[in-house]
Design a protein around this motif. Structure first.
Motif, PDB file in Angstrom:
ATOM      1  N   SER A 278       0.802  -1.231   0.000  1.00  0.00           N
ATOM      2  CA  SER A 278       0.000   0.000   0.000  1.00  0.00           C
ATOM      3  C   SER A 278       0.835   1.282   0.000  1.00  0.00           C
ATOM      4  CB  SER A 278      -1.010  -0.002   1.153  1.00  0.00           C
ATOM      5  OG  SER A 278      -0.373  -0.121   2.404  1.00  0.00           O
ATOM      6  N   PRO A 279       1.968   1.358   0.711  1.00  0.00           N
ATOM      7  CA  PRO A 279       2.767   2.592   0.586  1.00  0.00           C
ATOM      8  C   PRO A 279       3.288   2.811  -0.831  1.00  0.00           C
ATOM      9  CG  PRO A 279       3.424   1.355   2.528  1.00  0.00           C
ATOM     10  CD  PRO A 279       2.530   0.461   1.744  1.00  0.00           C
ATOM     11  N   VAL A 280       3.660   1.715  -1.504  1.00  0.00           N
ATOM     12  CA  VAL A 280       4.133   1.834  -2.886  1.00  0.00           C
ATOM     13  C   VAL A 280       2.998   2.303  -3.791  1.00  0.00           C
ATOM     14  CG1 VAL A 280       5.125   0.585  -4.847  1.00  0.00           C
ATOM     15  CG2 VAL A 280       5.889   0.067  -2.530  1.00  0.00           C
ATOM     16  N   ALA A 281       1.789   1.773  -3.556  1.00  0.00           N
ATOM     17  CA  ALA A 281       0.629   2.226  -4.328  1.00  0.00           C
ATOM     18  C   ALA A 281       0.374   3.708  -4.101  1.00  0.00           C
ATOM     19  CB  ALA A 281      -0.607   1.409  -3.941  1.00  0.00           C
ATOM     20  N   GLY A 282       0.529   4.162  -2.850  1.00  0.00           N
ATOM     21  CA  GLY A 282       0.337   5.580  -2.550  1.00  0.00           C
ATOM     22  C   GLY A 282       1.351   6.449  -3.265  1.00  0.00           C
ATOM     23  N   TRP A 283       2.625   6.036  -3.248  1.00  0.00           N
ATOM     24  CA  TRP A 283       3.665   6.789  -3.949  1.00  0.00           C
ATOM     25  C   TRP A 283       3.371   6.836  -5.448  1.00  0.00           C
ATOM     26  CZ3 TRP A 283       7.140   5.915  -7.863  1.00  0.00           C
ATOM     27  CH2 TRP A 283       8.180   6.833  -7.994  1.00  0.00           C
ATOM     28  N   SER A 284       2.962   5.703  -6.007  1.00  0.00           N
ATOM     29  CA  SER A 284       2.655   5.650  -7.442  1.00  0.00           C
ATOM     30  C   SER A 284       1.498   6.575  -7.791  1.00  0.00           C
ATOM     31  CB  SER A 284       2.318   4.213  -7.853  1.00  0.00           C
ATOM     32  OG  SER A 284       3.403   3.341  -7.598  1.00  0.00           O
ATOM     33  N   ALA A 285       0.493   6.621  -6.918  1.00  0.00           N
ATOM     34  CA  ALA A 285      -0.649   7.501  -7.158  1.00  0.00           C
ATOM     35  C   ALA A 285      -0.230   8.975  -7.081  1.00  0.00           C
ATOM     36  CB  ALA A 285      -1.754   7.213  -6.141  1.00  0.00           C
ATOM     37  N   MET A 286       0.607   9.312  -6.102  1.00  0.00           N
ATOM     38  CA  MET A 286       1.076  10.696  -5.995  1.00  0.00           C
ATOM     39  C   MET A 286       1.898  11.079  -7.221  1.00  0.00           C
ATOM     40  SD  MET A 286       1.966  11.308  -1.958  1.00  0.00           S
ATOM     41  CE  MET A 286       3.243  10.064  -1.865  1.00  0.00           C
ATOM     42  N   ARG A 287       2.671  10.138  -7.731  1.00  0.00           N
ATOM     43  CA  ARG A 287       3.490  10.415  -8.907  1.00  0.00           C
ATOM     44  C   ARG A 287       2.634  10.725 -10.139  1.00  0.00           C
ATOM     45  NH1 ARG A 287       5.958   7.715 -13.218  1.00  0.00           N
ATOM     46  NH2 ARG A 287       8.032   8.545 -13.722  1.00  0.00           N
ATOM     47  N   ARG A 288       1.420  10.231 -10.154  1.00  0.00           N
ATOM     48  CA  ARG A 288       0.510  10.514 -11.270  1.00  0.00           C
ATOM     49  C   ARG A 288      -0.370  11.725 -10.993  1.00  0.00           C
ATOM     50  NH1 ARG A 288       2.886   9.342 -15.215  1.00  0.00           N
ATOM     51  NH2 ARG A 288       0.984   9.483 -16.459  1.00  0.00           N
ATOM     52  N   GLY A 289       0.020  12.553 -10.024  1.00  0.00           N
ATOM     53  CA  GLY A 289      -0.648  13.824  -9.820  1.00  0.00           C
ATOM     54  C   GLY A 289      -1.786  13.807  -8.831  1.00  0.00           C
ATOM     55  N   LEU A 290      -1.928  12.745  -8.037  1.00  0.00           N
ATOM     56  CA  LEU A 290      -2.998  12.690  -7.045  1.00  0.00           C
ATOM     57  C   LEU A 290      -2.504  13.171  -5.684  1.00  0.00           C
ATOM     58  CD1 LEU A 290      -4.716   9.252  -7.775  1.00  0.00           C
ATOM     59  CD2 LEU A 290      -5.654  11.523  -8.200  1.00  0.00           C
TER      60      LEU A 290
ATOM     61  N   THR B 190      10.361   2.757   1.983  1.00  0.00           N
ATOM     62  CA  THR B 190       9.347   2.218   2.896  1.00  0.00           C
ATOM     63  C   THR B 190       9.566   0.754   3.266  1.00  0.00           C
ATOM     64  OG1 THR B 190       7.904   1.663   1.004  1.00  0.00           O
ATOM     65  CG2 THR B 190       7.573   3.808   2.070  1.00  0.00           C
ATOM     66  N   TYR B 191      10.453   0.059   2.566  1.00  0.00           N
ATOM     67  CA  TYR B 191      10.564  -1.392   2.727  1.00  0.00           C
ATOM     68  C   TYR B 191      10.941  -1.796   4.148  1.00  0.00           C
ATOM     69  CZ  TYR B 191      12.114  -6.206   2.128  1.00  0.00           C
ATOM     70  OH  TYR B 191      12.281  -7.562   2.262  1.00  0.00           O
ATOM     71  N   GLU B 192      11.978  -1.197   4.705  1.00  0.00           N
ATOM     72  CA  GLU B 192      12.453  -1.604   6.033  1.00  0.00           C
ATOM     73  C   GLU B 192      11.391  -1.387   7.104  1.00  0.00           C
ATOM     74  OE1 GLU B 192      15.127  -3.278   6.544  1.00  0.00           O
ATOM     75  OE2 GLU B 192      15.779  -3.128   4.450  1.00  0.00           O
ATOM     76  N   LEU B 193      10.568  -0.366   6.950  1.00  0.00           N
ATOM     77  CA  LEU B 193       9.457  -0.167   7.884  1.00  0.00           C
ATOM     78  C   LEU B 193       8.376  -1.217   7.673  1.00  0.00           C
ATOM     79  CD1 LEU B 193       9.069   3.726   7.733  1.00  0.00           C
ATOM     80  CD2 LEU B 193       9.728   2.397   9.746  1.00  0.00           C
ATOM     81  N   SER B 194       8.070  -1.512   6.425  1.00  0.00           N
ATOM     82  CA  SER B 194       6.967  -2.421   6.106  1.00  0.00           C
ATOM     83  C   SER B 194       7.199  -3.832   6.631  1.00  0.00           C
ATOM     84  CB  SER B 194       6.746  -2.474   4.592  1.00  0.00           C
ATOM     85  OG  SER B 194       6.255  -1.237   4.110  1.00  0.00           O
ATOM     86  N   ILE B 195       8.460  -4.256   6.738  1.00  0.00           N
ATOM     87  CA  ILE B 195       8.719  -5.633   7.171  1.00  0.00           C
ATOM     88  C   ILE B 195       8.857  -5.759   8.689  1.00  0.00           C
ATOM     89  CG2 ILE B 195       9.784  -6.252   4.973  1.00  0.00           C
ATOM     90  CD1 ILE B 195      12.514  -5.997   6.306  1.00  0.00           C
TER      91      ILE B 195
END
Length: 411
Positions: free
Chosen positions: A192-204, A335-340
């Motif tokens: 989900s953090p990666v999805a959030g970053w990807s969404a922000m990168r597309r202008g959201l 975000t990876y080290e936090l996510s695990i």
């Protein structure tokens, strides 16, 4: 290493947006100015297809580390400036190259660009004119026009001439908020953090929704999620997190007797709550970290049934990505080290041994209709939501006001 005068920020695909181009560029400039608040001596201005940041003595590469996260900016170059006359250009270019620390083979070339056609020397002639004093001033330096260790770019404009060698890749995409606002369902996992970053990168513009189930989940689990939000906030300046109490809803679902449907029912309840929060906060879509086929709730059949719980567009930036691609992206964005970290969130609780992978919508809706308390508890969860404002370098605001006040709390 040369002392730099300013930074050049270049736009990418937003330069082809025609009449909307100015709006995108203004959004990117606003984001840049937000991140530059930590460097009060800097000045930012927009030119056609570019942003210039005058450093006024502020540290160039420290600022680059912040600005390369600005969505919509594809590359950054630290530059020196000189007057646009031949003598100053030759002197400035020579000084610039003498300040370079050579790690390997000392080869270079000059790439001059005469953007100001009133300048008397064309680009090819300037390549030779600039190279000559540099070769004389730097011992052991050679010209290699095909594979140089350093490419000195000389951009001649009417007001001033820019000298630079570095082109540092930035985030690209679209400027923050230029395509509207969405709600990200943020768990403590990798996706989900990666999805959030990807969404922000597309202008959201993203606001996060996190579901917690005290006492079944701990404060450590919430702290983990808030730290993930803090990483995301480093790309945008600040980000809101809506913490939703989910204990009663999970308890009702776990006691419903529909064990194999538990995950489907839980995620549909989450979407209903997220939809209400989106409507209350002006968001026009929901974003999830779903990746097709990764778990039981992410089969095509499950995603179809779960998605029917909302009328808002449901965006899944990672839907066609495999786990290794997502992990690689998580490492890249930090975000990876936090996510695990091994703290359970509510999505890992009450997981049945054999969750349904091909749920039937009619059966799901019938099960929900039999849970008479569910609608009331969803409303209570919405009303009991706590909203925090997360910033990269400040304590968390535990208030719900629109104007965050930094407070010293447990986090």
């Amino acid at each position: 290493m040369p002392e730099y005068d300013l930074l050049l920020l270049r736009f990418g695909e937003i330069t082809i947006k025609g009449k909307n181009r100015s709006r995108f560029e203004k959004a990117a400039l606003s984001h840049v100015k937000l991140l530059l608040r930590a460097y009060p001596r800097t000045e930012a201005r927009k030119d056609y297809g570019r942003i210039y940041v005058v450093l006024n003595g502020e540290p160039a590469h420290e600022i680059i580390d912040a600005l390369k996260n600005v969505f919509g900016v594809t590359s950054i170059s630290p530059m020196n400036t000189v007057s646009s006359n031949l003598e100053d250009i030759l002197s400035g270019a020579t000084s610039f190259m003498k300040g370079i620390s050579w790690a390997g083979e000392k080869t270079f070339k000059v790439s001059a660009k005469r953007a100001w056609k009133g300048f008397p020397h064309p680009s090819l002639e300037m390549n030779k004119l600039v190279s000559t004093p540099i070769l004389m001033a730097v011992p052991g330096l050679k010209v290699d026009v095909h594979h140089p260790a350093v490419n000195l770019r000389v951009e001649i404009r009417e007001q001033e001439t820019y000298l630079y060698t570095e082109v540092i890749q930035a985030a690209g995409g679209y400027p923050l908020g230029s395509n509207g606002k969405a709600m990200l369902l943020l768990s403590g996992g990798i996706d989900s953090p990666v999805a959030g970053w990807s969404a922000m990168r597309r202008g959201l513009e993203i606001e996060c929704v996190h579901f917690h189930s005290y006492p079944f989940t701990s404060k450590k689990a919430e702290e983990k999620v808030l730290n993930l939000a803090r990483v995301l906030s480093s790309y945008v300046g600040q980000i809101k997190v809506h913490l939703v109490p989910f204990t009663e809803i999970q308890t009702i679902l776990s006691q419903s007797g529909h064990d194999n449907l538990m995950i489907t029912l839980m995620r549909r309840a989450m979407l209903r709550i997220a939809t209400r929060l989106a409507e209350n906060n002006g968001a026009l879509a929901l974003v999830t970290g779903d990746s097709l086929g990764q778990v039981a709730s992410q089969t095509l059949s499950s995603m179809n049934v779960i998605g029917r719980a909302t009328d808002l567009p449901l965006l899944r930036p990672l839907v066609m990505s495999d786990k290794e691609e997502i992990i690689s992206m998580a490492r890249q964005i930090g975000t990876y080290e936090l996510s695990i970290l091994p703290y359970e969130d509510c999505c890992t609780l009450f997981v049945p041994k054999s969750p349904a992978t091909n749920p039937n919508l009619r059966i799901i809706e019938s099960a929900e209709a039999s849970l008479t308390q569910l609608t009331e508890e969803i409303e209570k969860a919405v009303q009991g939501t706590e909203t925090l404002c997360i910033r990269p370098d400040q304590d968390i605001d535990r208030s719900t006001g629109e104007e965050p006040v930094v407070q010293d709390k447990w986090f």
